[in-house]
Design a protein around this motif. Structure first.
Motif, PDB file in Angstrom:
ATOM      1  N   ALA A  88      25.198  13.688  67.417  1.00  0.00           N
ATOM      2  CA  ALA A  88      24.266  12.475  66.949  1.00  0.00           C
ATOM      3  C   ALA A  88      24.263  11.375  65.919  1.00  0.00           C
ATOM      4  N   LEU A  89      24.404  12.238  64.788  1.00  0.00           N
ATOM      5  CA  LEU A  89      23.426  11.569  62.905  1.00  0.00           C
ATOM      6  C   LEU A  89      25.076  11.398  63.146  1.00  0.00           C
ATOM      7  N   ALA A  90      26.391  11.315  63.473  1.00  0.00           N
ATOM      8  CA  ALA A  90      27.868  10.837  62.962  1.00  0.00           C
ATOM      9  C   ALA A  90      27.494   9.165  63.607  1.00  0.00           C
ATOM     10  N   VAL A  91      26.572   9.061  64.514  1.00  0.00           N
ATOM     11  CA  VAL A  91      26.810   7.497  64.944  1.00  0.00           C
ATOM     12  C   VAL A  91      25.379   7.003  64.849  1.00  0.00           C
ATOM     13  N   PHE A  92      24.216   7.326  64.757  1.00  0.00           N
ATOM     14  CA  PHE A  92      23.148   7.241  64.889  1.00  0.00           C
ATOM     15  C   PHE A  92      22.273   7.510  63.359  1.00  0.00           C
ATOM     16  N   PRO A  93      22.336   7.082  61.662  1.00  0.00           N
ATOM     17  CA  PRO A  93      21.866   7.683  60.839  1.00  0.00           C
ATOM     18  C   PRO A  93      20.488   8.056  60.930  1.00  0.00           C
ATOM     19  N   ALA A  94      19.500   8.869  61.569  1.00  0.00           N
ATOM     20  CA  ALA A  94      18.160   8.896  61.802  1.00  0.00           C
ATOM     21  C   ALA A  94      17.948   8.882  60.139  1.00  0.00           C
ATOM     22  N   ASP A  95      16.472   8.325  60.427  1.00  0.00           N
ATOM     23  CA  ASP A  95      14.804   8.290  59.151  1.00  0.00           C
ATOM     24  C   ASP A  95      14.295  10.214  59.364  1.00  0.00           C
ATOM     25  N   GLU A  96      14.393  10.195  60.521  1.00  0.00           N
ATOM     26  CA  GLU A  96      13.793  11.361  61.149  1.00  0.00           C
ATOM     27  C   GLU A  96      13.651  11.893  62.047  1.00  0.00           C
ATOM     28  N   LEU A  97      13.390  13.216  62.363  1.00  0.00           N
ATOM     29  CA  LEU A  97      14.146  14.164  63.642  1.00  0.00           C
ATOM     30  C   LEU A  97      12.632  14.648  64.565  1.00  0.00           C
ATOM     31  N   ILE A  98      12.811  14.427  65.620  1.00  0.00           N
ATOM     32  CA  ILE A  98      12.108  15.395  66.446  1.00  0.00           C
ATOM     33  C   ILE A  98      12.486  16.472  67.720  1.00  0.00           C
ATOM     34  N   LEU A  99      12.231  17.372  67.246  1.00  0.00           N
ATOM     35  CA  LEU A  99      12.395  18.734  68.103  1.00  0.00           C
ATOM     36  C   LEU A  99      11.386  19.139  69.159  1.00  0.00           C
ATOM     37  N   ALA A 100      11.485  18.878  70.142  1.00  0.00           N
ATOM     38  CA  ALA A 100      10.823  20.014  71.757  1.00  0.00           C
ATOM     39  C   ALA A 100      11.403  20.583  72.026  1.00  0.00           C
ATOM     40  N   LEU A 119      14.593  25.135  64.209  1.00  0.00           N
ATOM     41  CA  LEU A 119      13.575  24.674  63.960  1.00  0.00           C
ATOM     42  C   LEU A 119      13.592  25.240  62.483  1.00  0.00           C
ATOM     43  N   GLU A 120      14.288  25.802  61.055  1.00  0.00           N
ATOM     44  CA  GLU A 120      15.116  27.159  59.992  1.00  0.00           C
ATOM     45  C   GLU A 120      16.112  26.330  59.803  1.00  0.00           C
ATOM     46  N   GLN A 121      17.219  26.079  60.676  1.00  0.00           N
ATOM     47  CA  GLN A 121      18.760  25.771  60.928  1.00  0.00           C
ATOM     48  C   GLN A 121      18.532  24.616  60.691  1.00  0.00           C
ATOM     49  N   ALA A 122      18.669  23.612  61.242  1.00  0.00           N
ATOM     50  CA  ALA A 122      17.680  21.980  61.304  1.00  0.00           C
ATOM     51  C   ALA A 122      17.398  21.463  59.880  1.00  0.00           C
ATOM     52  N   GLY A 123      15.641  22.024  58.908  1.00  0.00           N
ATOM     53  CA  GLY A 123      15.971  21.788  58.173  1.00  0.00           C
ATOM     54  C   GLY A 123      16.764  21.761  56.854  1.00  0.00           C
ATOM     55  N   GLU A 124      17.508  23.004  57.002  1.00  0.00           N
ATOM     56  CA  GLU A 124      18.508  23.490  55.347  1.00  0.00           C
ATOM     57  C   GLU A 124      19.429  22.455  56.084  1.00  0.00           C
ATOM     58  N   ARG A 125      20.426  22.097  56.945  1.00  0.00           N
ATOM     59  CA  ARG A 125      21.391  21.791  57.649  1.00  0.00           C
ATOM     60  C   ARG A 125      21.768  20.192  57.414  1.00  0.00           C
ATOM     61  N   ALA A 166      18.392  18.264  57.014  1.00  0.00           N
ATOM     62  CA  ALA A 166      17.463  17.238  55.339  1.00  0.00           C
ATOM     63  C   ALA A 166      16.199  16.074  55.370  1.00  0.00           C
ATOM     64  N   LEU A 167      16.181  16.206  57.368  1.00  0.00           N
ATOM     65  CA  LEU A 167      15.320  15.110  57.799  1.00  0.00           C
ATOM     66  C   LEU A 167      13.736  15.703  58.012  1.00  0.00           C
ATOM     67  N   PRO A 168      12.888  14.435  57.633  1.00  0.00           N
ATOM     68  CA  PRO A 168      11.412  14.817  58.242  1.00  0.00           C
ATOM     69  C   PRO A 168      11.554  15.279  59.481  1.00  0.00           C
ATOM     70  N   THR A 169      10.754  16.634  59.494  1.00  0.00           N
ATOM     71  CA  THR A 169      11.478  17.682  61.758  1.00  0.00           C
ATOM     72  C   THR A 169       9.800  17.052  61.718  1.00  0.00           C
ATOM     73  N   THR A 170       9.319  16.812  62.914  1.00  0.00           N
ATOM     74  CA  THR A 170       8.071  16.517  63.749  1.00  0.00           C
ATOM     75  C   THR A 170       8.841  18.461  64.919  1.00  0.00           C
ATOM     76  N   HIS A 171       7.973  19.200  64.960  1.00  0.00           N
ATOM     77  CA  HIS A 171       8.782  20.116  66.311  1.00  0.00           C
ATOM     78  C   HIS A 171       7.529  19.945  67.410  1.00  0.00           C
ATOM     79  N   VAL A 172       7.751  19.626  68.413  1.00  0.00           N
ATOM     80  CA  VAL A 172       6.992  19.640  69.594  1.00  0.00           C
ATOM     81  C   VAL A 172       6.680  20.788  70.543  1.00  0.00           C
ATOM     82  N   VAL A 173       6.015  21.401  70.869  1.00  0.00           N
ATOM     83  CA  VAL A 173       6.061  22.737  71.576  1.00  0.00           C
ATOM     84  C   VAL A 173       5.311  22.011  73.257  1.00  0.00           C
ATOM     85  N   SER A 174       5.632  22.712  74.301  1.00  0.00           N
ATOM     86  CA  SER A 174       5.934  22.194  75.252  1.00  0.00           C
ATOM     87  C   SER A 174       5.665  23.197  76.336  1.00  0.00           C
TER      88      SER A 174
END
Length: 143
Positions: free
Chosen positions: A92-104, A119-125, A127-135
């Motif tokens: 997704a980032l290859a075609v949509f250079p995001a400024d932030e990430l939401i992981l649900a 969560l940890e791997q996405a943060g390391e790989r 480096a985007l501000p990330t919001t985690h939503v638990v459902s």
């Protein structure tokens, strides 16, 4: 323009996820959102190339979530991604250079993604501000 990438599988129709995405999108007046649902399948079905049901289910969830968010005034597109959520983010980032990430995700005791350290791997790989939503959406009747 703020670009928000949302990665959500079975939780993408969850009211808590919908509310979070809407809130984040409306915090920026010109935000655009890309919602990606990895097409998760059983290992056996994947090995025998039986992916039709997984793709159809993911497409339905994405369409429902996009429809709900568009009705709330969110500029959003939806797509199906790789079954591996890290690969889905990278694609997704290859075609949509995001400024932030939401992981649900589902809660830790029910989430394979969390169990595997998403969560940890996405943060390391990435480096985007990330919001985690638990459902608990889809796990029990009260969710």
């Amino acid at each position: 323009m703020q670009r928000i990438l949302v990665i959500s599988n079975r939780t993408c129709e969850c009211p808590a996820v919908i509310d979070e995405v809407e809130q984040r999108a409306h915090a920026e007046s010109d935000a655009v959102v890309l919602l990606v649902a990895p097409a998760v399948n059983s290992r056996l079905k994947h090995m025998v190339s039986d992916t039709d049901a997984a793709l159809a289910d993911a497409r339905q969830r994405v369409n429902n979530a996009v429809e709900q968010l568009a009705a709330r005034g969110v500029s959003i597109e939806g797509e199906i991604g790789d079954a591996n959520p890290l690969q889905a983010i990278e694609d997704a980032l290859a075609v949509f250079p995001a400024d932030e990430l939401i992981l649900a995700t589902h809660p830790p005791e029910r989430s394979h993604w969390l169990e595997k350290g998403l969560l940890e791997q996405a943060g390391e790989r990435f480096a985007l501000p990330t919001t985690h939503v638990v459902s608990r959406y889809g796990l029990d009747p009260a969710a």
